[in-house]
Design a protein around this motif. Structure first.
Motif, PDB file in Angstrom:
ATOM      1  N   THR A  95      -8.446   5.084  -0.707  1.00  0.00           N
ATOM      2  CA  THR A  95      -9.238   4.545  -1.817  1.00  0.00           C
ATOM      3  C   THR A  95      -9.542   3.067  -1.620  1.00  0.00           C
ATOM      4  O   THR A  95      -8.990   2.416  -0.735  1.00  0.00           O
ATOM      5  N   ALA A 115      -6.896   3.803  -6.510  1.00  0.00           N
ATOM      6  CA  ALA A 115      -6.151   5.066  -6.423  1.00  0.00           C
ATOM      7  C   ALA A 115      -5.580   5.428  -7.790  1.00  0.00           C
ATOM      8  O   ALA A 115      -5.667   6.581  -8.243  1.00  0.00           O
ATOM      9  N   THR A 160      -8.524   6.344 -10.271  1.00  0.00           N
ATOM     10  CA  THR A 160      -9.048   7.675  -9.998  1.00  0.00           C
ATOM     11  C   THR A 160      -8.044   8.754 -10.394  1.00  0.00           C
ATOM     12  O   THR A 160      -8.419   9.816 -10.915  1.00  0.00           O
ATOM     13  N   ALA A 211     -14.158  10.266  -6.511  1.00  0.00           N
ATOM     14  CA  ALA A 211     -14.482   9.078  -5.722  1.00  0.00           C
ATOM     15  C   ALA A 211     -15.857   9.197  -5.070  1.00  0.00           C
ATOM     16  O   ALA A 211     -16.569   8.202  -4.903  1.00  0.00           O
TER      17      ALA A 211
END
Length: 394
Positions: free
Chosen positions: A96, A102, A105, A263
């Protein structure tokens, strides 16, 4: 123009606010000692810079898979096999745009409106805000300073409701630098298994642990806990790569796939060149990491000694990261201030020392000092803090 409710509820970062004030004073020509930043003061190691340049020269400047280049995901798997004795498949990894992304998300993929996440306080400033952005509810549980700022299984058990989805464990911790032992993690893990609570293990400071202590990941305790844990990590702190923005999450394949899909519609992919730099960070010499660790360890010993000698300041000695988190409530009161936030602001204005007030971390009596700067600067900062306290003593 009316803004979305999700952004209206956000609390500004106290770290960024104090940094902005310090930068303004610097621009005016003042000699400011900034101890607010949460990043190493070392440049990225040369071999990593070389790898980034090589990648650019070889044409690695296009899109990559949303979850990261296969070689980097494999290197992350190998790192956890070698360092943590944990076996994962590359399908269980997402790379990420920093460890912060990270986490962001993860919460977006994991939480439904009203889901609760237990957040131990003191906490990293972005945890509660990211949970709120995912329409979840951060449930703040204050860890006692007498227990080295660590939650107990009893506290967690008493906090869990039928809406509790996860708990965050950050070890070593930002802002306290405290470290959970294997036995403490096991006791917390047993509660989480019994109550079916996911564990979010933020391990971004795992390489910065001092003395005889060692890092244990919750996922190492048992296969059952491994299956219930998602690990957050990255190269920012360990390899002095904060600006490169490469982090990752490891865990349940279904969840990782959902995060990867999300993502793909937000960042497309982490910066290609930075991924190749991170690949070098994990597959080349770790000597630079050890050198930084030695420097931080030495600074910790000296700064802890200097700060602990200041009247009205109490400090639990941290075991990792690069922060002290002293309690200055007594000093602030004796100096005539109603709260620590005002004390911090006055310290910056008068003595030009920039610290972060603990209120942003859920600890109103404390301050965070980063020792990611030179020993000379740290010593001068301690002198100025003592001078400020003694000058305002009532």
């Amino acid at each position: 123009m009316e803004l979305a409710k999700r952004v209206q509820s956000l609390t500004p970062s106290s770290t960024l606010a104090i940094t902005a004030m310090a930068n303004t004073l610097k621009a005016e020509g003042h000699d400011v000692i900034a101890l607010g930043a949460g990043e190493p003061d070392f440049n990225t190691p040369e071999h990593i810079l070389d790898a980034a340049e090589k990648a650019m020269r070889e044409g690695q400047t296009n899109y990559t898979p949303s979850g990261g280049i296969p070689a980097l995901k494999e290197a992350i798997v190998q790192k956890y096999q070698q360092d943590n004795q944990l076996t994962y498949d590359p399908k269980q990894v997402i790379v990420t745009t920093g460890a912060k992304h990270a986490l962001y998300t993860l919460f977006q993929a994991l939480l439904n409106p009203g889901d609760e996440v237990i957040v131990p306080a003191p906490y990293w400033v972005s945890y509660p805000e990211q949970i709120k952005l995912a329409e979840g509810t951060p449930v703040i549980v204050k860890a006692s300073e007498d227990n080295d700022f660590k939650l107990t299984p009893k506290q967690i058990e008493e906090t869990i409701t039928d809406r509790t989805r996860a708990i965050i464990i950050n070890s070593p911790s930002n802002p306290t630098g405290m470290l959970y032992s294997k036995e403490e993690l096991q006791a917390i893990g047993e509660v989480c298994l019994r109550r079916n609570i996911m564990i979010i293990s933020d391990e971004i400071y795992e390489k910065l642990i001092y003395g005889d202590e060692s890092h244990t990941s919750m996922a190492q305790i048992s296969d059952e806990l491994k299956n219930q844990t998602i690990i957050i990590n990255g190269v920012s702190k360990s390899h002095a790569m904060t600006g490169w923005r490469i982090g990752y999450a490891i865990g349940d394949e279904k969840l990782i796939k959902a995060m990867t899909n999300l993502a793909s519609h937000s960042t497309s992919n982490p910066t290609t060149i930075a991924q190749y730099a991170a690949l070098s960070a994990y597959t080349s010499s770790q000597d630079a990491v050890e050198e930084m660790k030695k420097a931080f360890s030495h600074r910790l010993e000296k700064l802890y000694e200097w700060i602990s000698e200041i009247p009205g300041v109490k400090c639990v000695k941290p075991k990792g990261a690069f922060y002290l988190f002293p309690n200055v409530q007594e000093a602030a009161k004796s100096n005539g201030f109603d709260n620590v936030d005002d004390w911090v602001k006055a310290l910056l204005e008068e003595e030009k020392v920039a610290l972060v007030p603990g209120s942003g971390f859920g600890a109103e009596e404390n301050i965070r000092l980063s020792y990611a700067t030179s020993l000379d600067q740290l010593e001068e900062a301690a002198i100025r803090i003592r001078r400020f306290i003694e000058k305002h003593q009532s």
